[in-house]
Design a protein around this motif. Structure first.
Motif, short mmCIF file in Angstrom:
data_model
loop_
_atom_site.label_atom_id
_atom_site.label_comp_id
_atom_site.label_asym_id
_atom_site.label_seq_id
_atom_site.Cartn_x
_atom_site.Cartn_y
_atom_site.Cartn_z
N LYS A 101 0.85 -1.22 0.00
CA LYS A 101 0.00 0.00 0.00
C LYS A 101 0.88 1.26 0.00
CE LYS A 101 -2.74 2.32 3.60
NZ LYS A 101 -3.57 3.29 2.92
N LYS A 102 1.89 1.27 0.87
CA LYS A 102 2.74 2.46 0.96
C LYS A 102 3.53 2.69 -0.33
CE LYS A 102 3.20 2.93 5.90
NZ LYS A 102 4.07 3.07 7.05
N ILE A 103 3.95 1.60 -0.96
CA ILE A 103 4.71 1.74 -2.21
C ILE A 103 3.79 2.27 -3.31
CG2 ILE A 103 5.93 0.43 -4.01
CD1 ILE A 103 6.93 -1.38 -1.60
N ARG A 104 2.55 1.77 -3.34
CA ARG A 104 1.60 2.26 -4.36
C ARG A 104 1.25 3.72 -4.13
NH1 ARG A 104 -3.27 -1.90 -4.48
NH2 ARG A 104 -4.02 -0.44 -6.07
N GLU A 105 1.39 4.18 -2.89
CA GLU A 105 1.04 5.57 -2.58
C GLU A 105 2.21 6.55 -2.82
OE1 GLU A 105 -0.37 5.23 1.44
OE2 GLU A 105 -2.43 4.77 0.83
N ILE A 106 3.36 6.03 -3.26
CA ILE A 106 4.51 6.93 -3.52
C ILE A 106 4.21 7.74 -4.79
CG2 ILE A 106 6.96 7.03 -4.14
CD1 ILE A 106 7.30 4.42 -2.47
N LYS A 107 4.22 9.05 -4.62
CA LYS A 107 3.85 9.91 -5.77
C LYS A 107 4.98 9.96 -6.80
CE LYS A 107 1.99 14.52 -6.65
NZ LYS A 107 1.69 15.83 -6.07
N THR A 108 6.20 10.21 -6.27
CA THR A 108 7.33 10.34 -7.20
C THR A 108 8.37 9.27 -6.90
OG1 THR A 108 6.95 12.71 -7.08
CG2 THR A 108 9.01 12.01 -8.10
N VAL A 109 8.59 8.43 -7.85
CA VAL A 109 9.59 7.37 -7.68
C VAL A 109 10.93 7.89 -8.19
CG1 VAL A 109 10.26 5.04 -8.42
CG2 VAL A 109 7.86 5.55 -7.88
N LYS A 110 11.94 7.83 -7.31
CA LYS A 110 13.26 8.33 -7.72
C LYS A 110 13.90 7.37 -8.72
CE LYS A 110 13.96 10.55 -3.28
NZ LYS A 110 14.09 10.09 -1.93
N LYS A 111 14.82 7.92 -9.51
CA LYS A 111 15.42 7.10 -10.56
C LYS A 111 16.17 5.88 -9.99
CE LYS A 111 17.84 7.22 -14.93
NZ LYS A 111 18.49 5.98 -14.69
N LYS A 112 16.91 6.15 -8.90
CA LYS A 112 17.70 5.03 -8.34
C LYS A 112 16.77 3.94 -7.81
CE LYS A 112 18.49 6.72 -3.68
NZ LYS A 112 19.34 7.06 -2.61
N GLU A 113 15.57 4.34 -7.38
CA GLU A 113 14.61 3.34 -6.88
C GLU A 113 14.05 2.50 -8.04
OE1 GLU A 113 13.20 6.20 -3.15
OE2 GLU A 113 11.93 6.05 -4.95
N SER A 114 13.67 3.19 -9.10
CA SER A 114 13.12 2.43 -10.25
C SER A 114 14.21 1.59 -10.91
CB SER A 114 12.45 3.37 -11.26
OG SER A 114 13.37 4.29 -11.76
N ASP A 115 15.44 2.11 -10.93
CA ASP A 115 16.55 1.34 -11.52
C ASP A 115 16.78 0.05 -10.75
OD1 ASP A 115 16.89 3.21 -13.43
OD2 ASP A 115 18.74 4.10 -12.61
N LEU A 116 16.76 0.18 -9.42
CA LEU A 116 16.99 -1.00 -8.58
C LEU A 116 15.88 -2.03 -8.79
CD1 LEU A 116 18.58 -2.49 -6.38
CD2 LEU A 116 17.31 -1.21 -4.67
N PHE A 117 14.64 -1.54 -8.85
CA PHE A 117 13.49 -2.43 -9.05
C PHE A 117 13.63 -3.19 -10.38
CE2 PHE A 117 9.27 -2.73 -11.17
CZ PHE A 117 8.73 -3.74 -10.39
N VAL A 118 13.91 -2.44 -11.44
CA VAL A 118 14.02 -3.06 -12.78
C VAL A 118 15.20 -4.04 -12.82
CG1 VAL A 118 14.45 -2.60 -15.23
CG2 VAL A 118 12.90 -1.12 -13.93
#
Lengths: 553, 203
Positions: free
Chosen positions: A265-282
């Protein structure tokens, strides 16, 4: 934007729970994180040239020490069995609270190899045993003694040198009760010490294989490459013993699943995902493909699940590679909504687990909330009204109430405790004897029974009055009041139906342990791998937190 | 030594085996665990009661009143205990409750101990010249610890102890006065500067 927690009626279905995967919330990962600053030591290694004898490994910090005491024994091939009926194992282990004296080791030498028929003391915290994967162990010894490294293809098919067949704790066979240790700062998550035992056993298996290879050919033998060690885990064979646990500990189950749901729920509520966060996820998603392609099983049931998972993960990678923009607002929410519409349950839960990887600030506080003070919720609020009780059932068990338990197929099975091993079992009610001694694990059926009784009860207003004339429903009344406060405390499915897959219940628990590569051997037991890819004890001070997705075997 | 977890599980299973429901058996397991934790002979008395239960009749009292008597056969301490827990909100309104003829009163005590925690009041129990104080399920204070608990109690009286101090005002004042010797007398300067808050707070 506010996102709702997912509906327990969906999440607590067995097929969904049986699709859960390890995540940052898993106990073996939180164990490593907690103990990374502790001093690791091999205190004793007294094995003969065949690898039989005693060893002691420890973690210590300030005045606290936990010691794994290992006993490796010679057994015949025909005595080696992963089933709970076995009486001998290649090695037996206990985690001792403190530094064991010689007297302790002598006492434990008599008791630990006996496992269930031995007696431990309050100074021991967990107990386990393990068998060699003979094929792999002998191959590794052979190759190392020839000065070569083992065949990686063979290792990748198995993934470990030893597999444990049970890990006991919390007061079993005289072990320390949980209340004795629960207030220790480092025990702030479930199954911490069980995880420590398994982790140290893994190191013992590497030391033992090196030792045996060396004595086989002292002049030529080499040690198992550290990179290979790191990519080996410890196996585990798990039978039905684990299944009733999640029914018998409703508030604990809630706290595990609720933590996962809050994280999502908290992750879905994040308005702006930082690049390093999306990079790590991918990066984790892409690298995790190795975990799927190296996932071996003979189970047709699991093969289909893996095939669908692989197909859906590739579809998902395609989705995030091409048109997807992580700079859009609430991008993880968009991802989640896409998953719900486009992929199978296995894939949804797989990606949900990986979504947590960039967010320590979300997962770390949740880890401390995954234990439960179960006794606090034991007392039935018997002064409450029957109308309230009925309302809770209608609200919390709406799907359960739709099941027709007059149909034979919906009560086909029953759970019982075997006299031989005092272990839970599942059998066909209409073909086997013993259903009169059924364990109270048919929650759905009993909830329905309670509800029907309530509908036909008149002239009674309180739960106390109701219980005085219906004592046989007391256990289920207690559960209803628990689920009122703990939405994820109940499996929203029939646990005695003809089509039940008990391994779904096992897999739920094992996913929270942090297991990988579920390998069902039937509908009632499976093999798994733990700590595969995990840092070795001497690497804990500085390790890659995403090690799970970086395995190369 | 048996762990409390083993004690609870075995007491629960044995209770189911002698005919109690699963829900009742869960209550019994919890209570025997508690007795053993307090150093009281829970397993011994439960075992003995279950063996006697085969030969003897026990009265199941489900609705408890202020005064309860069973002239023919003794009350079952377990059904009585579970009933007491369930009816606690009503029973609390009585200052005292009387029972005559209870089998294995120690088993009943374990339920009263839990009741004490639930209502947040100590419970005083008197039977056969024995006196026991159940202290919010944290401990059990008794003058009979060294003696054998009886298999039967002819008369048992329960008092809900109102939450009040165990000491006199004078004793408290005397102790408080001593504690004041750790305080510093405030000068004008200390009054102005030591508290941290502003001197005028009219904003």
């Amino acid at each position: 934007m506010k996102v709702q927690l997912r509906d327990p009626n969906t999440i607590m279905k067995l097929s969904r729970l049986g699709s859960f995967h390890q995540s940052k919330l898993s106990f073996l990962r939180s164990f490593l994180n907690e103990f990374k600053d502790w001093e690791y030591k091999r205190d004793l290694f007294n094995l003969d040239k065949f690898g039989y004898g005693e060893a002691v490994y420890s973690f210590r910090k300030d005045k606290r020490t936990y010691s794994l005491v290992c006993f490796a024994n010679e057994i015949k091939d025909n005595e080696r069995s992963d089933r709970v009926i076995a009486t001998k194992w290649d090695a037996a282990f206990t985690l001792h609270d403190g530094v064991p004296t010689q007297k302790d080791i002598d006492r434990l030498k008599n008791e630990v190899p006996k496992q269930e028929v031995g007696r431990l003391s309050f100074k021991e915290l967990t107990l386990s045993r393990a068998n060699k994967s003979v094929r792999v162990f002998n191959h590794v010894v052979e190759k190392l003694s020839e000065g070569k490294q083992p065949d990686l293809e063979l290792l990748s098919k198995v993934g470990y040198l030893y597999r444990t067949t049970a890990v006991y704790g919390s007061g079993k066979f005289g072990l320390a009760d949980r209340f004795r240790i629960k207030n220790r700062e480092e025990i702030n998550g479930p199954f911490r010490l069980e995880m420590m035992l398994v982790y140290l056993v893994r190191q013992f298996t590497f030391d033992q294989v090196n030792h045996v290879a060396h004595h086989k050919n002292p002049s030529k033998a080499v040690k198992l490459d550290k990179k290979i060690c790191k990519n080996l885990g410890i196996g585990n064979s798990t039978g039905l013993g684990m299944a009733p646990f999640i029914v018998n500990h409703p508030t604990l189950l809630n706290n595990w699943v609720l933590s996962r749901e809050i994280a999502l729920k908290k992750i879905r509520e994040i308005k702006t995902v930082k690049k390093k966060e999306s990079d790590l996820f991918v990066d984790c998603i892409k690298k995790s493909l190795t975990n799927i392609t190296s996932w071996n099983t003979d189970s047709e049931y699991q093969q289909i699940k893996i095939k669908n998972l692989l197909k859906d993960i590739k579809k998902f990678i395609n989705f995030i590679d091409k048109p997807f923009d992580f700079e859009d607002e609430y991008s993880f929410n968009k991802i989640y909504l896409w998953l719900e519409n486009e992929v199978c349950e296995e894939c949804i839960e797989y990606v949900v687990s990986i979504m947590m990887e960039p967010y320590n600030e979300i997962t770390t506080p949740l880890i401390t909330q995954m234990s439960s003070e179960e006794d606090k919720y034991f007392t039935i609020p018997s002064s409450r009204s029957l109308i309230e009780l009925r309302n809770i059932i209608e609200k919390k068990y709406s799907n359960i109430l739709k099941i027709n338990f007059d149909k034979k197929q919906n009560t086909q099975n029953f759970w019982f405790i075997s006299k031989n091993k005092e272990e839970p079992r599942l059998a066909d009610r209409f073909e086997e004897s013993g259903s009169e001694l059924e364990q109270p694990l048919a929650i759905a059926r009993d909830v329905k029974k309670l509800y029907e009784k309530l509908l036909n009860t008149t002239n009674i207003s309180t739960v106390a009055e109701f219980l005085s004339i219906n004592p046989e429903l007391r256990h289920i009344v207690r559960r209803v009041f628990i689920v009122e406060k703990f939405p994820y405390s109940e499996i929203q499915d029939n646990t005695i139906g003809k089509n039940i897959m008990p391994i779904d219940m096992l897999r739920l628990k094992l996913s929270f342990f942090g297991a990988l590569k579920f390998d069902p051997r039937s509908d009632k037991w499976l093999r798994i791998c733990m700590f595969q890819g995990a840092p070795l004890p001497d690497e804990l001070k500085n390790y890659d937190e995403q090690w799970v997705y970086r395995t190369s075997i | 030594m048996k762990s409390l977890s083993e004690i609870e599980t075995t007491a629960k299973r044995a209770s189911k085996a002698v005919g109690f429901s699963w829900g009742e058996s869960e209550e019994i397991g919890k209570c025997i665990r508690q007795l053993e934790m307090f150093g009281l002979p829970g397993i011994k008395h439960l075992n003995s009661y279950f063996h006697d239960k085969i030969k003897n009749n026990y009265e199941n009292l489900s609705l408890i009143n202020q005064s309860n008597s069973s002239p023919s056969s003794p009350y079952c301490p377990i059904i009585l205990g579970i009933g007491f827990l369930d009816q606690l909100k009503t029973l609390e309104n009585y200052k005292k409750i009387y029972f005559s003829n209870i089998a294995y009163p120690i088993l009943f005590l374990s339920f009263l101990s839990r009741s004490s925690e639930i209502i947040g009041k100590k419970i005083n129990v008197k039977f056969d010249k024995k006196e026991i104080l159940l202290n919010l399920n944290v401990n059990i204070y008794s003058n009979v610890l060294e003696l054998e608990f009886p298999k039967n109690s002819k008369n048992l009286e329960i008092n809900f102890v109102e939450n009040k101090d165990n000491f006199s005002d004078e004793e408290w004042r005397s102790l408080y006065k001593l504690s004041e010797n750790t305080f510093v007398e405030e000068t004008d300067s200390l009054k102005k500067g030591a508290a941290g808050a502003g001197l005028t707070d009219n904003d």
